[in-house]
Design a protein around this motif. Sequence first.
Motif, PDB file in Angstrom:
ATOM      1  N   TYR A  43       0.816  -1.216   0.000  1.00  0.00           N
ATOM      2  CA  TYR A  43       0.000   0.000   0.000  1.00  0.00           C
ATOM      3  C   TYR A  43       0.849   1.265   0.000  1.00  0.00           C
ATOM      4  O   TYR A  43       0.458   2.280  -0.584  1.00  0.00           O
ATOM      5  CB  TYR A  43      -0.921   0.028   1.222  1.00  0.00           C
ATOM      6  N   PHE A  44       1.959   1.223   0.689  1.00  0.00           N
ATOM      7  CA  PHE A  44       2.795   2.403   0.889  1.00  0.00           C
ATOM      8  C   PHE A  44       4.222   2.031   0.494  1.00  0.00           C
ATOM      9  O   PHE A  44       4.957   1.457   1.296  1.00  0.00           O
ATOM     10  CB  PHE A  44       2.728   2.872   2.346  1.00  0.00           C
ATOM     11  N   ARG A  45       4.599   2.332  -0.720  1.00  0.00           N
ATOM     12  CA  ARG A  45       5.870   1.871  -1.285  1.00  0.00           C
ATOM     13  C   ARG A  45       7.088   2.377  -0.516  1.00  0.00           C
ATOM     14  O   ARG A  45       8.081   1.675  -0.406  1.00  0.00           O
ATOM     15  CB  ARG A  45       5.989   2.298  -2.747  1.00  0.00           C
ATOM     16  N   THR A  46       7.008   3.599  -0.024  1.00  0.00           N
ATOM     17  CA  THR A  46       8.156   4.187   0.672  1.00  0.00           C
ATOM     18  C   THR A  46       7.754   4.551   2.098  1.00  0.00           C
ATOM     19  O   THR A  46       6.563   4.627   2.431  1.00  0.00           O
ATOM     20  CB  THR A  46       8.641   5.465  -0.034  1.00  0.00           C
ATOM     21  N   ARG A  47       8.751   4.804   2.908  1.00  0.00           N
ATOM     22  CA  ARG A  47       8.484   5.229   4.290  1.00  0.00           C
ATOM     23  C   ARG A  47       7.788   6.591   4.283  1.00  0.00           C
ATOM     24  O   ARG A  47       6.897   6.838   5.082  1.00  0.00           O
ATOM     25  CB  ARG A  47       9.783   5.295   5.078  1.00  0.00           C
ATOM     26  N   ASP A  48       8.191   7.474   3.382  1.00  0.00           N
ATOM     27  CA  ASP A  48       7.536   8.780   3.274  1.00  0.00           C
ATOM     28  C   ASP A  48       6.058   8.627   2.932  1.00  0.00           C
ATOM     29  O   ASP A  48       5.207   9.322   3.490  1.00  0.00           O
ATOM     30  CB  ASP A  48       8.214   9.653   2.217  1.00  0.00           C
ATOM     31  N   ALA A  49       5.748   7.717   2.029  1.00  0.00           N
ATOM     32  CA  ALA A  49       4.341   7.477   1.680  1.00  0.00           C
ATOM     33  C   ALA A  49       3.580   6.955   2.895  1.00  0.00           C
ATOM     34  O   ALA A  49       2.426   7.347   3.130  1.00  0.00           O
ATOM     35  CB  ALA A  49       4.243   6.488   0.525  1.00  0.00           C
ATOM     36  N   LEU A  50       4.215   6.103   3.672  1.00  0.00           N
ATOM     37  CA  LEU A  50       3.594   5.579   4.893  1.00  0.00           C
ATOM     38  C   LEU A  50       3.340   6.704   5.891  1.00  0.00           C
ATOM     39  O   LEU A  50       2.236   6.834   6.422  1.00  0.00           O
ATOM     40  CB  LEU A  50       4.469   4.488   5.514  1.00  0.00           C
ATOM     41  N   VAL A  51       4.341   7.531   6.120  1.00  0.00           N
ATOM     42  CA  VAL A  51       4.189   8.637   7.083  1.00  0.00           C
ATOM     43  C   VAL A  51       3.101   9.600   6.621  1.00  0.00           C
ATOM     44  O   VAL A  51       2.249  10.029   7.414  1.00  0.00           O
ATOM     45  CB  VAL A  51       5.532   9.356   7.312  1.00  0.00           C
ATOM     46  N   ASN A  52       3.077   9.947   5.353  1.00  0.00           N
ATOM     47  CA  ASN A  52       2.033  10.855   4.843  1.00  0.00           C
ATOM     48  C   ASN A  52       0.647  10.245   5.013  1.00  0.00           C
ATOM     49  O   ASN A  52      -0.309  10.938   5.381  1.00  0.00           O
ATOM     50  CB  ASN A  52       2.293  11.208   3.385  1.00  0.00           C
TER      51      ASN A  52
END
Length: 189
Positions: A43-52
């Motif tokens: 669902y969230f490819r990067t850590r930044d995408a996860l945090v956002n």
Amino acid sequence: MPSRQEQLLDAAITVLGSQGIRQLTHRAVDAAAGLPAGSASNYFRTRDALVNAIIERFAERERASWEALAGMVTPRTPEELAEVLAAYVRRAVGPDRVVTIARYGIFLEAALRPESREQLTASAREIRRWGAEWLRSVGAPDPGQACELLLDQMDGLILHNLAYPDLVVDLEARLTAAVRGVFDVCGAD
């Protein structure tokens, strides 16, 4: 029932609030959600995408919590308002402690990520609107200003209670004094 993505984000909020931002990884989120490895990264490819996405989910949850509270309680006096605020603070540092710690972690992330502030700002505006309505119902001369001052006071009480709970005593008395003080300050114009 929450979607799989919401489950992952709620688990991520739990990881953030119980282990800190450094421990927030896709693997930790998968484990906290009880889902197979790789679920969060799907669902969230990067850590930044996860945090956002966490910031967005958190704002949704915070708005829903305040909507529920605003719909259930209508204080009519400054003392009743202080009781409601004290109950909120007690819950924030008690049963909702992990979520509250995550909240402050999210605030710090938003301070470092200007692109993430919009969702939190919209949520904060809604909370201030509801708070101003409460203050209007108990006769605050300037409900908007009073709300900002009281929310700042509550954030301080919550943060202090999380960091050094032995120094925070008589929550109701402090919040009653704060409500009365806000009425005095806001009425002094």
